[in-house]
Scaffold this motif. Structure first.
Motif, PDB file in Angstrom:
ATOM      1  N   LEU A  73       4.979   6.537 -14.429  1.00  0.00           N
ATOM      2  CA  LEU A  73       3.886   7.145 -13.675  1.00  0.00           C
ATOM      3  C   LEU A  73       4.127   8.625 -13.394  1.00  0.00           C
ATOM      4  N   VAL A  74       3.058   9.397 -13.584  1.00  0.00           N
ATOM      5  CA  VAL A  74       3.073  10.831 -13.298  1.00  0.00           C
ATOM      6  C   VAL A  74       1.844  11.139 -12.453  1.00  0.00           C
ATOM      7  N   GLY A  75       1.982  12.078 -11.528  1.00  0.00           N
ATOM      8  CA  GLY A  75       0.838  12.508 -10.737  1.00  0.00           C
ATOM      9  C   GLY A  75       0.996  13.947 -10.312  1.00  0.00           C
ATOM     10  N   PRO A  76      -0.005  14.506  -9.650  1.00  0.00           N
ATOM     11  CA  PRO A  76       0.073  15.906  -9.227  1.00  0.00           C
ATOM     12  C   PRO A  76       1.230  16.174  -8.278  1.00  0.00           C
ATOM     13  N   ASP A  77       1.679  15.139  -7.576  1.00  0.00           N
ATOM     14  CA  ASP A  77       2.801  15.283  -6.652  1.00  0.00           C
ATOM     15  C   ASP A  77       4.021  14.502  -7.111  1.00  0.00           C
ATOM     16  N   ARG A  78       4.052  14.142  -8.397  1.00  0.00           N
ATOM     17  CA  ARG A  78       5.161  13.318  -8.893  1.00  0.00           C
ATOM     18  C   ARG A  78       5.307  13.523 -10.394  1.00  0.00           C
ATOM     19  N   HIS A  79       6.394  14.169 -10.791  1.00  0.00           N
ATOM     20  CA  HIS A  79       6.673  14.357 -12.221  1.00  0.00           C
ATOM     21  C   HIS A  79       8.176  14.212 -12.447  1.00  0.00           C
ATOM     22  N   PRO A  80       8.580  13.424 -13.456  1.00  0.00           N
ATOM     23  CA  PRO A  80      10.014  13.198 -13.701  1.00  0.00           C
ATOM     24  C   PRO A  80      10.800  14.474 -13.955  1.00  0.00           C
ATOM     25  N   ALA A  81      10.136  15.520 -14.439  1.00  0.00           N
ATOM     26  CA  ALA A  81      10.846  16.776 -14.717  1.00  0.00           C
ATOM     27  C   ALA A  81      11.538  17.321 -13.482  1.00  0.00           C
ATOM     28  N   ARG A  82      11.017  17.008 -12.307  1.00  0.00           N
ATOM     29  CA  ARG A  82      11.609  17.537 -11.075  1.00  0.00           C
ATOM     30  C   ARG A  82      12.985  16.920 -10.815  1.00  0.00           C
ATOM     31  N   SER A  83      13.131  15.632 -11.096  1.00  0.00           N
ATOM     32  CA  SER A  83      14.427  14.991 -10.861  1.00  0.00           C
ATOM     33  C   SER A  83      15.406  15.247 -12.004  1.00  0.00           C
ATOM     34  N   TYR A  89       0.834  -1.184   0.000  1.00  0.00           N
ATOM     35  CA  TYR A  89       0.000   0.000   0.000  1.00  0.00           C
ATOM     36  C   TYR A  89       0.881   1.251   0.000  1.00  0.00           C
ATOM     37  N   GLY A  90       1.345   1.619  -1.187  1.00  0.00           N
ATOM     38  CA  GLY A  90       2.244   2.765  -1.344  1.00  0.00           C
ATOM     39  C   GLY A  90       1.579   3.918  -2.063  1.00  0.00           C
ATOM     40  N   TRP A  91       2.373   4.631  -2.869  1.00  0.00           N
ATOM     41  CA  TRP A  91       1.903   5.860  -3.530  1.00  0.00           C
ATOM     42  C   TRP A  91       0.703   5.595  -4.428  1.00  0.00           C
ATOM     43  N   MET A  92       0.828   4.656  -5.341  1.00  0.00           N
ATOM     44  CA  MET A  92      -0.255   4.383  -6.272  1.00  0.00           C
ATOM     45  C   MET A  92      -1.478   3.828  -5.548  1.00  0.00           C
ATOM     46  N   ALA A  93      -1.252   2.904  -4.598  1.00  0.00           N
ATOM     47  CA  ALA A  93      -2.369   2.306  -3.864  1.00  0.00           C
ATOM     48  C   ALA A  93      -3.129   3.348  -3.061  1.00  0.00           C
ATOM     49  N   GLY A  94      -2.429   4.386  -2.593  1.00  0.00           N
ATOM     50  CA  GLY A  94      -3.100   5.449  -1.863  1.00  0.00           C
ATOM     51  C   GLY A  94      -4.157   6.136  -2.708  1.00  0.00           C
ATOM     52  N   TYR A  95      -3.809   6.418  -3.964  1.00  0.00           N
ATOM     53  CA  TYR A  95      -4.790   7.028  -4.873  1.00  0.00           C
ATOM     54  C   TYR A  95      -5.942   6.068  -5.151  1.00  0.00           C
ATOM     55  N   THR A 136     -11.780   6.714 -21.945  1.00  0.00           N
ATOM     56  CA  THR A 136     -11.067   7.738 -22.702  1.00  0.00           C
ATOM     57  C   THR A 136     -10.115   8.420 -21.730  1.00  0.00           C
ATOM     58  N   PRO A 137      -8.800   8.226 -21.882  1.00  0.00           N
ATOM     59  CA  PRO A 137      -7.866   8.792 -20.904  1.00  0.00           C
ATOM     60  C   PRO A 137      -7.999  10.310 -20.804  1.00  0.00           C
ATOM     61  N   ALA A 138      -7.987  10.806 -19.596  1.00  0.00           N
ATOM     62  CA  ALA A 138      -8.039  12.255 -19.386  1.00  0.00           C
ATOM     63  C   ALA A 138      -6.710  12.909 -19.731  1.00  0.00           C
ATOM     64  N   TYR A 139      -5.630  12.103 -19.715  1.00  0.00           N
ATOM     65  CA  TYR A 139      -4.285  12.626 -19.945  1.00  0.00           C
ATOM     66  C   TYR A 139      -3.633  11.888 -21.115  1.00  0.00           C
ATOM     67  N   ALA A 140      -4.331  11.873 -22.245  1.00  0.00           N
ATOM     68  CA  ALA A 140      -3.774  11.236 -23.439  1.00  0.00           C
ATOM     69  C   ALA A 140      -2.550  11.997 -23.948  1.00  0.00           C
ATOM     70  N   ASN A 141      -2.495  13.300 -23.658  1.00  0.00           N
ATOM     71  CA  ASN A 141      -1.377  14.145 -24.054  1.00  0.00           C
ATOM     72  C   ASN A 141      -0.502  14.411 -22.834  1.00  0.00           C
ATOM     73  N   PRO A 142       0.761  13.976 -22.835  1.00  0.00           N
ATOM     74  CA  PRO A 142       1.631  14.215 -21.657  1.00  0.00           C
ATOM     75  C   PRO A 142       1.771  15.678 -21.285  1.00  0.00           C
ATOM     76  N   ASP A 143       1.527  16.596 -22.248  1.00  0.00           N
ATOM     77  CA  ASP A 143       1.634  18.013 -21.923  1.00  0.00           C
ATOM     78  C   ASP A 143       0.536  18.478 -20.968  1.00  0.00           C
ATOM     79  N   ASP A 144      -0.468  17.636 -20.755  1.00  0.00           N
ATOM     80  CA  ASP A 144      -1.506  17.960 -19.779  1.00  0.00           C
ATOM     81  C   ASP A 144      -1.175  17.462 -18.392  1.00  0.00           C
ATOM     82  N   MET A 145      -0.003  16.835 -18.235  1.00  0.00           N
ATOM     83  CA  MET A 145       0.336  16.183 -16.968  1.00  0.00           C
ATOM     84  C   MET A 145       1.100  17.078 -15.999  1.00  0.00           C
ATOM     85  N   TYR A 146       1.541  18.275 -16.443  1.00  0.00           N
ATOM     86  CA  TYR A 146       2.284  19.133 -15.517  1.00  0.00           C
ATOM     87  C   TYR A 146       1.546  20.426 -15.235  1.00  0.00           C
TER      88      TYR A 146
END
Length: 275
Positions: free
Chosen positions: A165-175, A10-16, A265-275
């Motif tokens: 995986l990308v989320g509101p509190d997790r985006h690879p751009a930060r690292s 029960y980690g990050w993904m399971a929490g959501y 229908t994915p809400a985030y089909a375009n990765p540019d909507d993920m940040y």
């Protein structure tokens, strides 16, 4: 009828997922059971009306298996990213699967990864493409997938191969921010946690039996271009990639058939909507 959902770990993904299952508008009346190695997490889970069990791979499974009969069992235990020897991990997950099957689990969902296809192909990969694992982690995932397939006459299973995986509190751009990096022309394969949760809810509610699904966005820009845009949008120092102007290369994960099978229908089909 209430549905038992057993999630390890029960980690990050399971929490959501747990939040979605227990929300007032959830399509599923769920009793959620989750495993963790953390005493603090057990307390937090109890406050959310989640049955928490302290468990680590290799532990005795008898208490966990008390909840397995007729349950949906989600296996979400990623190996250490830097591990190069994962035979023990693989055998422990396989043993856990065998114990769940012996306890009459109804459906196993194994959270796998698109890294099972390796990193050396430029092809578009569908759910029926053959794996070509290169890392120890990818090889471990393939071995577990193959074990599940060997049990298809005994238990229903679904393999979910997730892109990055990308989320509101997790985006690879930060690292990646401010770093000098190679292969800016490599294509990206990402998926947003909101779409992953939708996919998991759909599989829990209407099991996709004995199959493999992809969860990935529809667009695959070059990483040098994408992560520069993402860093700029997040007000971070830009990464510096080499070869961004070169022809695009790298695998493309095609998830269109899976989204269609799940009627999503994915809400985030375009990765540019993920940040």
């Amino acid at each position: 009828m209430q549905k038992k959902i057993v999630i390890t770990g029960y980690g990050w993904m399971a929490g959501y997922l747990g939040n979605a299952l227990l929300s007032s508008d959830s399509p599923i009346d769920a009793h959620v059971v989750g495993t963790t190695r953390s005493d603090d997490k057990l307390v937090q889970m109890s406050k959310q009306n989640i049955t928490g069990i302290k468990f680590a791979l290799g532990d005795d499974t008898s208490r966990l298996c008390q909840y397995m009969q007729d349950a949906t069992f989600i296996i979400n235990i990623p190996p250490g990213r830097r591990s190069t020897q994962l035979d023990g991990f693989t055998q422990q997950v396989i043993a856990l699967i065998n114990d769940a099957v012996a306890a009459n689990v109804a459906h196993i969902i194994f959270v796998s990864t698109t890294s099972v296809y390796g990193d050396s192909t430029n092809e578009t990969l569908t759910e029926t493409s053959a794996p070509a694992p290169e890392t120890a982690s990818a090889k471990a995932h393939v071995a577990i997938e193959e074990h599940l397939a060997s049990l298809s006459s005994k238990v229903n299973y679904t393999v979910l191969r997730l892109a990055g995986l990308v989320g509101p509190d997790r985006h690879p751009a930060r690292s990646l921010s401010g770093r000098e990096l190679p292969a800016g022309n490599k294509r990206i394969n990402l998926v947003h946690i909101a779409d992953v949760v939708k996919g998991l809810l759909a599989v829990i509610e209407t099991p996709q039996r004995n199959c493999t699904l992809h969860l990935c966005s529809a667009l695959h820009p070059k990483r040098g271009e994408y992560y520069s845009r993402a860093a700029s949008a997040l007000n971070l120092p830009l990464p510096l990639f080499s070869d961004t102007e070169s022809e695009a290369m790298g695998k493309v994960i095609d998830a269109s058939a899976s989204w269609q099978a799940l009627d999503i229908t994915p809400a985030y089909a375009n990765p540019d909507d993920m940040y």
